[in-house]
Design a protein around this motif. Structure first.
Motif, short mmCIF file in Angstrom:
data_model
loop_
_atom_site.label_atom_id
_atom_site.label_comp_id
_atom_site.label_asym_id
_atom_site.label_seq_id
_atom_site.Cartn_x
_atom_site.Cartn_y
_atom_site.Cartn_z
N GLN A 62 -2.13 21.31 -17.47
CA GLN A 62 -1.60 21.01 -18.85
C GLN A 62 -1.51 19.66 -19.36
O GLN A 62 -2.27 19.14 -20.29
CB GLN A 62 -0.38 21.96 -19.34
CG GLN A 62 -0.07 21.70 -20.96
CD GLN A 62 -1.05 22.38 -21.73
OE1 GLN A 62 -1.87 23.30 -21.40
NE2 GLN A 62 -1.28 21.62 -22.84
N TRP B 40 -2.60 31.37 -20.07
CA TRP B 40 -1.18 31.32 -20.21
C TRP B 40 -0.69 32.86 -19.84
O TRP B 40 0.17 33.15 -19.20
CB TRP B 40 -0.82 30.84 -21.57
CG TRP B 40 -0.97 29.52 -21.71
CD1 TRP B 40 -1.93 28.68 -22.05
CD2 TRP B 40 0.18 28.36 -21.27
NE1 TRP B 40 -1.56 27.50 -22.10
CE2 TRP B 40 0.03 27.28 -21.73
CE3 TRP B 40 1.65 28.77 -20.75
CZ2 TRP B 40 0.36 25.99 -21.32
CZ3 TRP B 40 2.16 27.56 -20.52
CH2 TRP B 40 1.77 26.23 -20.76
N LYS C 229 -5.07 18.43 -19.62
CA LYS C 229 -5.80 18.99 -20.82
C LYS C 229 -5.33 17.76 -22.05
O LYS C 229 -6.14 17.72 -22.94
CB LYS C 229 -5.21 20.43 -21.18
CG LYS C 229 -6.07 21.39 -20.21
CD LYS C 229 -5.75 22.98 -20.88
CE LYS C 229 -6.75 23.91 -20.13
NZ LYS C 229 -6.50 23.97 -18.85
N ILE D 219 -3.68 24.18 -26.32
CA ILE D 219 -2.99 25.15 -25.73
C ILE D 219 -3.78 26.45 -25.95
O ILE D 219 -4.12 27.51 -25.22
CB ILE D 219 -1.52 25.33 -25.94
CG1 ILE D 219 -0.67 24.09 -25.50
CG2 ILE D 219 -1.03 26.59 -25.59
CD1 ILE D 219 0.50 23.91 -25.96
#
Length: 574
Positions: A427, A332, A430, A325
């Motif tokens: 995400q 983001w 990832k 993240i």
């Protein structure tokens, strides 16, 4: 043998369809109102439980000492109000009628007292349970699943042999994580999408929800968007590791986005039914158009900030637990800015004749106070920027809420939240990249993300269908819709990852083959929807059984076509 059994099943579905002699449509029952009052003319009004804050609609008017007959909705429970002269309420009844049932509503004086009344519903003929056909089909397809698994196992062996002869091409196709994890969910979504688009047997739970809430039909498109984001993460990382130029990848992204958009506008366009396609009635938004715009934004954003992730990646960051993240904080921030734009436009934009922040369906909803405000800011933006004739003319809200305003469920404002949905799928990709082969870590993070999205949805909706701050709404692609379906998406990915990658007990069959030609299957099923053998004239168009048989045959044919294309190694990629 199973092919013969399947054919017998379809014939059975057609032969056993039973409907009464009177002219009723699907999801209707017959109601006879017996007015035994000597001094009152009756008017019966009805309201579906699924119509939120709606005006009651007149059903039947019955003079004194007579019988009135009419159809009543059987999809959901309804509330009946019986009014006498001068709109005096005689009684109120809540009842769930059964499809093709015959009912009598007996209205009479109680104990010969002209001021007291009794209203009772009597079943004259039992309804027909058409849902049993769905259970029969589900059990039958479960029986032939073993054969499909065997076929797919043989195909995997053939692929392994082919890999030995052509390792570069097959390694890219067979051994990628996206092939093993992403494809099963994407294939499942594609098959359900085809079945739903063909009608889903005309069952209400295979139709899009009229406004707030969810049905099966409302699940597949966002899951497709979600897994598209996962695929973007895995594929771009793989190509960057192989040394592909970012400029070359940008060119591919631009070309693919343009092709998807043009195919959606020119080839798959529902406004063909309004006459020859011309600029006057060209629908600009659409499913492929939204996929195109979503793919472009998410892929370009990932390309700008992403770096190739080595197979044994251990990035040195302050908080290793957030290594999937923190390095991507600019992405983001961009997504938060996008969502802020959606919230501001949705709740602050001044829409003429409508209250700010209106999220309702208009029509007879909200007690008929805002009949022309369907969709609020989302519809207003589409009308201003695209024009009324260039958006969808028959939204799902016009059936239950009787709306008259054109509204596009794939409009401009909803595309913002479609991008958010794909980014959440990104995400998930990832997580697969940064925790490769760490099964426990991957499943734990999928579980955490699912819980986080679920909690956000609970707060936004206040755990209700219509009463929350932002209800779950597919037509608007509300942020609660995105978080709810993302929560489901992470759960599905967790299950698929566990079955396919951890336990290796499922290969994705029988959804394997359509996923290899997903664009071709989607475009083909739209173009040939009204042609034989995908559609034919029915003996009884008001029968769930015949519609179910036709839609299952059409969907199965596309699975078979995809299997033939796979065997011939014909893959249409854009």
């Amino acid at each position: 043998q199973n092919f013969c059994q399947t054919l017998k099943l379809f014939l059975f579905l057609i032969d056993v369809s039973r409907r009464p002699a009177w002219d009723l449509k699907i999801d209707q029952a017959l109601l006879q109102v017996h007015n035994e009052l000597v001094n009152e003319n009756l008017t019966v009004y009805w309201l579906s439980d699924y119509c939120y804050q709606c005006l009651y609609q007149e059903l039947i008017s019955v003079p004194m000492n007579s019988i009135g007959t009419g159809p009543v909705d059987s999809q959901h429970a309804v509330t009946l109000i019986v009014n006498g002269s001068n709109s005096k309420q005689i009684c109120r009844i809540h009842y769930h009628f059964g499809e093709f049932g015959n009912y009598s509503l007996m209205v009479k004086n109680l104990h010969n007292n002209i001021l007291q009344f009794s209203c009772n519903i009597i079943i004259n003929q039992n309804p027909f349970n058409s849902n049993l056909r769905m259970l029969l089909c589900a059990s039958h397809y479960q029986e032939i699943k073993s054969d499909l698994l065997l076929i797919h196992s043989i195909e995997l062996i053939r692929n392994w042999l082919y890999k030995k002869m052509n390792p570069r091409e097959t390694d890219r196709l067979i051994n990628s994580m996206c092939f093993m994890i992403c494809f099963p969910l994407r294939r499942l979504a594609l098959i359900i999408m085809v079945f739903v688009n063909y009608g889903g047997g005309k069952y209400w739970f295979f139709k899009h929800q009229s406004w707030n809430g969810l049905t099966v039909a409302d699940l597949v498109f966002p899951w497709f968007v979600f897994i598209m984001g996962t695929s973007i993460s895995l594929s771009l990382s793989s190509m960057l590791r192989r040394g592909c130029s970012k400029w070359k990848l940008l060119g591919k992204i631009l070309w693919r986005s343009l092709l998807l958009f043009l195919i959606g506008v020119i080839i798959v366009n529902p406004n063909y039914c309004l006459g020859p396609l011309s600029w006057e009635n060209l629908r600009i938004p659409g499913v492929l158009q939204r996929l195109s715009c979503t793919y472009f934004v998410v892929a370009v954003l990932e390309l700008l900030f992403a770096k190739p992730v080595p197979d044994n990646s251990t990035l040195e960051i302050p908080c290793p637990a957030l290594r999937d993240i923190l390095p991507y904080w600019p992405q983001w921030l961009f997504m938060m800015a996008l969502e802020t734009v959606w919230l501001c436009l949705t709740f602050l934009l001044n829409v003429p004749g409508c209250p700010n922040g209106y999220l309702g369906p208009g029509g007879i909803g909200d007690f008929g106070n805002y009949p022309n405000c369907t969709g609020g800011a989302a519809a207003y933006i589409d009308h201003v920027l695209l024009g009324e004739k260039h958006i969808y003319q028959h939204p799902s809200s016009n059936v239950l809420y009787q709306t008259t305003v054109a509204f596009d469920p794939e409009g401009i404002l909803g595309t913002i939240n479609s991008v958010i949905m794909a980014f959440l799928g990104l995400q998930a990709g990832k997580i697969l990249l940064f925790y490769k082969d760490q099964h426990r870590q991957i499943m734990l993070r999928f579980c955490i993300w699912s819980v986080v999205m679920g909690v956000i949805s609970a707060v936004l909706t206040e755990c209700s269908k219509d009463e929350g701050f932002i209800p779950v709404n597919k037509n608007l692609w509300s942020i609660s819709y995105v978080t709810t379906l993302s929560s489901f998406g992470f759960v599905l990915l967790l299950l698929i990852y566990y079955l396919v990658d951890v336990k290796k007990v499922w290969s994705g069959s029988p959804f394997f083959f359509p996923g290899m030609n997903s664009i071709l299957i989607y475009v083909g099923h739209e173009i040939f929807e009204n042609y034989f053998p995908f559609k034919w004239k029915m003996q009884d168009a008001q029968s769930h059984s015949e519609h179910l048989a036709q839609n299952l045959i059409a969907t199965s044919l596309w699975v078979f076509i995809s299997y033939v294309l796979y065997r011939k190694r014909i893959f249409w990629k854009i």
